[in-house]
Design a protein around this motif. Structure first.
Motif, PDB file in Angstrom:
ATOM      1  N   PHE A   1      23.002  58.012  67.433  1.00 21.40           N
ATOM      2  CA  PHE A   1      21.545  58.082  67.539  1.00 21.40           C
ATOM      3  C   PHE A   1      21.109  59.206  68.466  1.00 21.40           C
ATOM      4  O   PHE A   1      20.161  59.949  68.164  1.00 21.40           O
ATOM      5  N   ALA A   2      21.772  59.357  69.600  1.00 18.20           N
ATOM      6  CA  ALA A   2      21.382  60.381  70.569  1.00 18.20           C
ATOM      7  C   ALA A   2      21.524  61.785  69.991  1.00 18.20           C
ATOM      8  O   ALA A   2      20.624  62.620  70.130  1.00 18.20           O
ATOM      9  N   LEU A   3      22.637  62.052  69.318  1.00 24.95           N
ATOM     10  CA  LEU A   3      22.852  63.395  68.793  1.00 24.95           C
ATOM     11  C   LEU A   3      21.927  63.683  67.614  1.00 24.95           C
ATOM     12  O   LEU A   3      21.474  64.819  67.434  1.00 24.95           O
ATOM     13  N   ALA A   4      21.640  62.667  66.794  1.00 26.52           N
ATOM     14  CA  ALA A   4      20.675  62.865  65.708  1.00 26.52           C
ATOM     15  C   ALA A   4      19.306  63.221  66.269  1.00 26.52           C
ATOM     16  O   ALA A   4      18.612  64.112  65.750  1.00 26.52           O
ATOM     17  N   LEU A   5      18.904  62.533  67.342  1.00 26.44           N
ATOM     18  CA  LEU A   5      17.613  62.812  67.967  1.00 26.44           C
ATOM     19  C   LEU A   5      17.621  64.178  68.642  1.00 26.44           C
ATOM     20  O   LEU A   5      16.665  64.958  68.508  1.00 26.44           O
ATOM     21  N   ALA A   6      18.703  64.515  69.336  1.00 29.59           N
ATOM     22  CA  ALA A   6      18.794  65.815  70.016  1.00 29.59           C
ATOM     23  C   ALA A   6      18.695  66.961  69.021  1.00 29.59           C
ATOM     24  O   ALA A   6      17.990  67.955  69.268  1.00 29.59           O
ATOM     25  N   GLU A   7      19.376  66.832  67.900  1.00 32.21           N
ATOM     26  CA  GLU A   7      19.347  67.901  66.899  1.00 32.21           C
ATOM     27  C   GLU A   7      17.936  68.085  66.338  1.00 32.21           C
ATOM     28  O   GLU A   7      17.462  69.214  66.186  1.00 32.21           O
ATOM     29  N   ARG A   8      17.247  66.998  66.079  1.00 30.92           N
ATOM     30  CA  ARG A   8      15.887  67.107  65.533  1.00 30.92           C
ATOM     31  C   ARG A   8      14.925  67.713  66.556  1.00 30.92           C
ATOM     32  O   ARG A   8      14.072  68.524  66.209  1.00 30.92           O
TER      33      ARG A   8
END
Length: 450
Positions: free
Chosen positions: A139-146
């Protein structure tokens, strides 16, 4: 009652809202948690931690545009992040397939926020730390990328494991050759925001997760602030970063608590290297150089410092590590080994593996109209045989297996906005997730065998 395997696959492709929380109150609570931890460490006569100062809330406009994502996209993100998790030491078991153990852990729909499923709640009773940490990473990396894509719309965002990247320059543990750091705090991931032929910018990321509640997230973010502070790029105290704590309650929506630190550094402003050339291990003396006080230089602080003379090397290390992560995700040991240095684990991708545990790049599928090559894994899901496939777009993978990193990056950058966003391929008959780096993760039921 367990869901049928077909229902599980349908759920994996269902988009849900992601609850993201960032506020000045959160920043204040994290600061208070850090002060409490510092006090306890002092009472126990433990070393005091140096933490990232000035953690602040993400702008509300950034969080309001996070959008929806599917459980399968989260698992894809997590799987990509761990393809070099142990530097290939477990490659025979295909490290990235570890994401599949969560294929029944998440639940949601387009009208609701994502939550833990019944199985996810049951698993949390026995494996709290493992599940919350690993799903929290996704979840964290998906949010960071967006977030970074919206802030840098004309750039590409690559996220690589920090340990693997940094090992090319520093001896992180007692087993690594070179000057030992003796410092166990490091970022968990590095996000590189790049554009071909231009300086890139790097954001250290620390990610944690819990099944407890907001107070646990405050403590985790306080701890994460020490992890991101351990790496400075350029000027002292000016490296921007992102810290996350994902709260996975047994009832209620999953919530990603996020803060950031801004700064003017993080830019790798140096003449670009040819990324096609091999990378060699450096022996950089550990420590961060604070600003000079008076006539004599200040003592080094524990951590790792990318000074201007290392910018070109660090950008080279990031590009090669990202390439290795992709070829490992596609199951190709032979293509992965040349991208890693000895200290990064090159030897784990050469030589023999144990029988029946090897991961081989020998599978090909057309998904959402694109030809992919990669590796597959067959297992049982609620008594039904299913096939998972991970790979990279065929034309892009060909560049990587031939060592053409520069060509791969140019073409990937040019195609960054052209990849399909569909979450289900009717011909494949299962969930599909395609990332802008050209990677894919797909799963489907296998026909009943005789």
């Amino acid at each position: 009652m367990k869901k049928r395997a077909a229902e599980v696959l349908t759920d994996l492709a269902e988009s849900s809202n992601l609850a993201a929380h960032s506020s000045s109150e959160l920043a204040g609570d994290v600061s208070a948690a850090a002060r409490d931890d510092d006090k306890q460490r002092k009472e126990k006569e433990l070393d005091q931690l140096r933490r990232k100062s000035r953690l602040q809330a993400l702008p509300a406009k950034d969080l309001s545009r996070v959008g929806q994502l599917t459980p399968w996209e989260v698992l894809h993100t997590f799987g990509r992040s761990i393809s070099l998790a142990r530097r290939g030491a477990g490659r025979g078991l295909a490290e990235h397939w570890g994401c599949l153990k969560y294929n029944q852990a998440l639940s949601g729909s387009s009208n609701f926020f994502m939550t833990l499923s019944a199985e996810g709640r049951e698993t949390a009773e026995h494996y709290k730390a493992l599940q919350s940490g690993e799903l929290g990473t996704g979840f964290a990396l998906a949010l960071a990328e967006r977030l970074l894509k919206r802030r840098y719309p004309d750039h590409f965002v690559s996220i690589v494991p920090a340990d693997t990247t940094m090992r090319a320059g520093w001896a992180l543990t007692s087993r690594d050759s070179g000057p030992k750091s003796g410092y166990r705090y490091r970022p968990h991931f590095l996000a590189e925001v790049w554009k071909p032929g231009e300086p890139s910018r790097v954001f250290p990321i620390a990610s944690k997760g819990n099944h407890s509640g907001p107070s646990a997230s405050h403590n985790q973010l306080a701890s994460a602030s020490a992890h991101v502070e351990a790496l400075h790029i350029g000027e002292w105290g000016q490296t921007p970063c992102l810290v996350f704590s994902t709260e996975l309650p047994l009832d209620g929506p999953l919530t990603v608590h996020a803060l950031e630190a801004q700064g003017s550094s993080g830019w790798l402003d140096a003449p670009a290297r040819v990324f096609d050339h091999a990378l060699e291990d450096e022996n950089i003396y550990p420590g961060i150089q604070p600003p000079t006080q008076g006539d004599s230089p200040s003592e080094l602080e524990p951590g790792y410092h990318v000074k201007p003379e290392l910018y070109a090397w660090f950008q080279h290390a990031l590009a090669r590590t990202a390439a290795a992560s992709l070829t490992a995700f596609a199951g190709d040991d032979r293509a992965t080994a040349p991208y890693l240095t000895k200290r990064q684990g090159q030897r784990h991708f050469t030589g023999l593996t144990h029988a029946a545990t090897d991961s081989v790049q020998d599978a090909r599928h057309k998904l959402l109209g694109i030809d992919f090559v990669g590796t597959d894994h067959v297992f049982r899901l609620n008594r039904k045989r299913v096939e998972a496939f991970s790979g990279v777009a065929k034309d892009l993978f060909h560049h990587l297996e031939e060592g053409r990193v520069d060509q791969y990056r140019r073409e990937t950058y040019a195609r960054r906005s052209t990849w399909p966003s569909d979450t289900w391929d009717s011909r494949w008959n299962g969930p599909v997730s395609v990332h802008p780096d050209g990677s894919v993760l797909a799963i489907r039921l296998l026909p009943r065998s005789r």
